[in-house]
Design a protein around this motif. Structure first.
Motif, PDB file in Angstrom:
ATOM      1  N   TRP A  15       0.864  -1.175   0.000  1.00 56.52           N
ATOM      2  CA  TRP A  15       0.000   0.000   0.000  1.00 56.52           C
ATOM      3  C   TRP A  15       0.901   1.225   0.000  1.00 56.52           C
ATOM      4  O   TRP A  15       1.670   1.428   0.922  1.00 56.52           O
ATOM      5  CB  TRP A  15      -0.857  -0.034   1.258  1.00 56.52           C
ATOM      6  CG  TRP A  15      -1.992   0.899   1.287  1.00 56.52           C
ATOM      7  CD1 TRP A  15      -1.999   2.130   1.871  1.00 56.52           C
ATOM      8  CD2 TRP A  15      -3.294   0.718   0.750  1.00 56.52           C
ATOM      9  NE1 TRP A  15      -3.230   2.707   1.725  1.00 56.52           N
ATOM     10  CE2 TRP A  15      -4.047   1.857   1.038  1.00 56.52           C
ATOM     11  CE3 TRP A  15      -3.891  -0.318   0.035  1.00 56.52           C
ATOM     12  CZ2 TRP A  15      -5.372   2.007   0.647  1.00 56.52           C
ATOM     13  CZ3 TRP A  15      -5.206  -0.167  -0.345  1.00 56.52           C
ATOM     14  CH2 TRP A  15      -5.936   0.972  -0.045  1.00 56.52           C
ATOM     15  N   THR A  17       0.972   5.426  -0.586  1.00 52.64           N
ATOM     16  CA  THR A  17       0.168   6.636  -0.777  1.00 52.64           C
ATOM     17  C   THR A  17       1.002   7.843  -1.174  1.00 52.64           C
ATOM     18  O   THR A  17       0.451   8.901  -1.446  1.00 52.64           O
ATOM     19  CB  THR A  17      -0.609   6.983   0.511  1.00 52.64           C
ATOM     20  OG1 THR A  17       0.319   7.192   1.565  1.00 52.64           O
ATOM     21  CG2 THR A  17      -1.592   5.879   0.873  1.00 52.64           C
ATOM     22  N   GLU A  29      -6.662   8.216  -1.721  1.00 48.55           N
ATOM     23  CA  GLU A  29      -6.532   7.131  -2.700  1.00 48.55           C
ATOM     24  C   GLU A  29      -5.063   6.766  -2.869  1.00 48.55           C
ATOM     25  O   GLU A  29      -4.228   7.636  -3.134  1.00 48.55           O
ATOM     26  CB  GLU A  29      -7.118   7.564  -4.044  1.00 48.55           C
ATOM     27  CG  GLU A  29      -7.161   6.461  -5.058  1.00 48.55           C
ATOM     28  CD  GLU A  29      -7.926   6.846  -6.311  1.00 48.55           C
ATOM     29  OE1 GLU A  29      -8.262   5.938  -7.061  1.00 48.55           O
ATOM     30  OE2 GLU A  29      -8.174   8.035  -6.533  1.00 48.55           O
ATOM     31  N   TRP A  32      -0.382   3.040  -5.161  1.00 46.23           N
ATOM     32  CA  TRP A  32      -0.067   1.626  -5.382  1.00 46.23           C
ATOM     33  C   TRP A  32      -0.890   0.796  -4.405  1.00 46.23           C
ATOM     34  O   TRP A  32      -0.926   1.092  -3.219  1.00 46.23           O
ATOM     35  CB  TRP A  32       1.425   1.372  -5.168  1.00 46.23           C
ATOM     36  CG  TRP A  32       2.262   2.014  -6.226  1.00 46.23           C
ATOM     37  CD1 TRP A  32       2.565   3.345  -6.329  1.00 46.23           C
ATOM     38  CD2 TRP A  32       2.867   1.383  -7.332  1.00 46.23           C
ATOM     39  NE1 TRP A  32       3.333   3.568  -7.439  1.00 46.23           N
ATOM     40  CE2 TRP A  32       3.537   2.377  -8.070  1.00 46.23           C
ATOM     41  CE3 TRP A  32       2.919   0.066  -7.768  1.00 46.23           C
ATOM     42  CZ2 TRP A  32       4.244   2.089  -9.234  1.00 46.23           C
ATOM     43  CZ3 TRP A  32       3.639  -0.208  -8.928  1.00 46.23           C
ATOM     44  CH2 TRP A  32       4.284   0.792  -9.649  1.00 46.23           C
ATOM     45  N   GLU A  33      -1.559  -0.238  -4.924  1.00 47.76           N
ATOM     46  CA  GLU A  33      -2.369  -1.141  -4.105  1.00 47.76           C
ATOM     47  C   GLU A  33      -1.915  -2.567  -4.339  1.00 47.76           C
ATOM     48  O   GLU A  33      -1.756  -2.977  -5.493  1.00 47.76           O
ATOM     49  CB  GLU A  33      -3.845  -1.039  -4.476  1.00 47.76           C
ATOM     50  CG  GLU A  33      -4.475   0.287  -4.133  1.00 47.76           C
ATOM     51  CD  GLU A  33      -5.944   0.301  -4.490  1.00 47.76           C
ATOM     52  OE1 GLU A  33      -6.751  -0.146  -3.660  1.00 47.76           O
ATOM     53  OE2 GLU A  33      -6.269   0.748  -5.609  1.00 47.76           O
ATOM     54  N   ASN A  38      -2.088   1.842  -9.102  1.00 45.00           N
ATOM     55  CA  ASN A  38      -3.510   2.190  -9.166  1.00 45.00           C
ATOM     56  C   ASN A  38      -3.632   3.194 -10.299  1.00 45.00           C
ATOM     57  O   ASN A  38      -3.457   4.395 -10.103  1.00 45.00           O
ATOM     58  CB  ASN A  38      -3.967   2.781  -7.834  1.00 45.00           C
ATOM     59  CG  ASN A  38      -5.421   3.179  -7.850  1.00 45.00           C
ATOM     60  OD1 ASN A  38      -6.105   3.029  -8.846  1.00 45.00           O
ATOM     61  ND2 ASN A  38      -5.885   3.709  -6.740  1.00 45.00           N
ATOM     62  N   GLU A  39      -3.908   2.699 -11.478  1.00 45.50           N
ATOM     63  CA  GLU A  39      -3.881   3.540 -12.669  1.00 45.50           C
ATOM     64  C   GLU A  39      -4.996   4.574 -12.706  1.00 45.50           C
ATOM     65  O   GLU A  39      -4.991   5.460 -13.541  1.00 45.50           O
ATOM     66  CB  GLU A  39      -3.863   2.671 -13.926  1.00 45.50           C
ATOM     67  CG  GLU A  39      -2.568   1.873 -14.001  1.00 45.50           C
ATOM     68  CD  GLU A  39      -2.456   1.018 -15.245  1.00 45.50           C
ATOM     69  OE1 GLU A  39      -3.287   1.135 -16.154  1.00 45.50           O
ATOM     70  OE2 GLU A  39      -1.514   0.211 -15.299  1.00 45.50           O
ATOM     71  N   ALA A  41      -5.469   6.576 -10.135  1.00 46.28           N
ATOM     72  CA  ALA A  41      -4.991   7.669  -9.289  1.00 46.28           C
ATOM     73  C   ALA A  41      -4.088   8.594 -10.099  1.00 46.28           C
ATOM     74  O   ALA A  41      -3.243   8.137 -10.859  1.00 46.28           O
ATOM     75  CB  ALA A  41      -4.217   7.111  -8.096  1.00 46.28           C
TER      76      ALA A  41
END
Length: 98
Positions: A15, A17, A29, A32-33, A38-39, A41
């Motif tokens: 995770w 941020t 949001e 990276w998740e 996280n495309e 974001a």
């Protein structure tokens, strides 16, 4: 079926941020998740959209250099804090992406 050791490993932490380009870290949001970008974001500061291209320190430095060379403009100027300090913000870039 491939063993767990043969499966591709995610290129980042579970995770993340903080923006790898500019160090912005004020969005709920994640960038990276589960170790993957996280495309959806987009960083309101530098405008970077996380992608698999962001797993190269050299590529990140190029993006960062371009952004800084343009005067570090905010992609979303209304999100810029009144007391924004670029030097303080870039300190938040994770060490492995500097």
């Amino acid at each position: 079926m491939p063993s767990e050791q043969e499966l591709p490993q995610p290129p980042g932490p579970e995770w993340e941020t903080t923006c790898r380009v500019c160090g912005h870290d004020d969005d709920p949001e994640p960038f990276w998740e589960s170790g993957w970008p996280n495309e959806g974001a987009i960083c309101p500061c530098c405008g970077n959209e996380p992608s698999m291209n962001d797993v190269s320190v050299i590529g990140l430095r190029e993006k960062r250099g371009y952004w800084l060379g343009q005067g570090a403009p905010w992609d979303s100027p209304s999100s810029r804090p009144k007391n924004w300090d670029i030097l303080e913000q870039v300190k938040h870039i994770p060490a492995e992406w500097r």
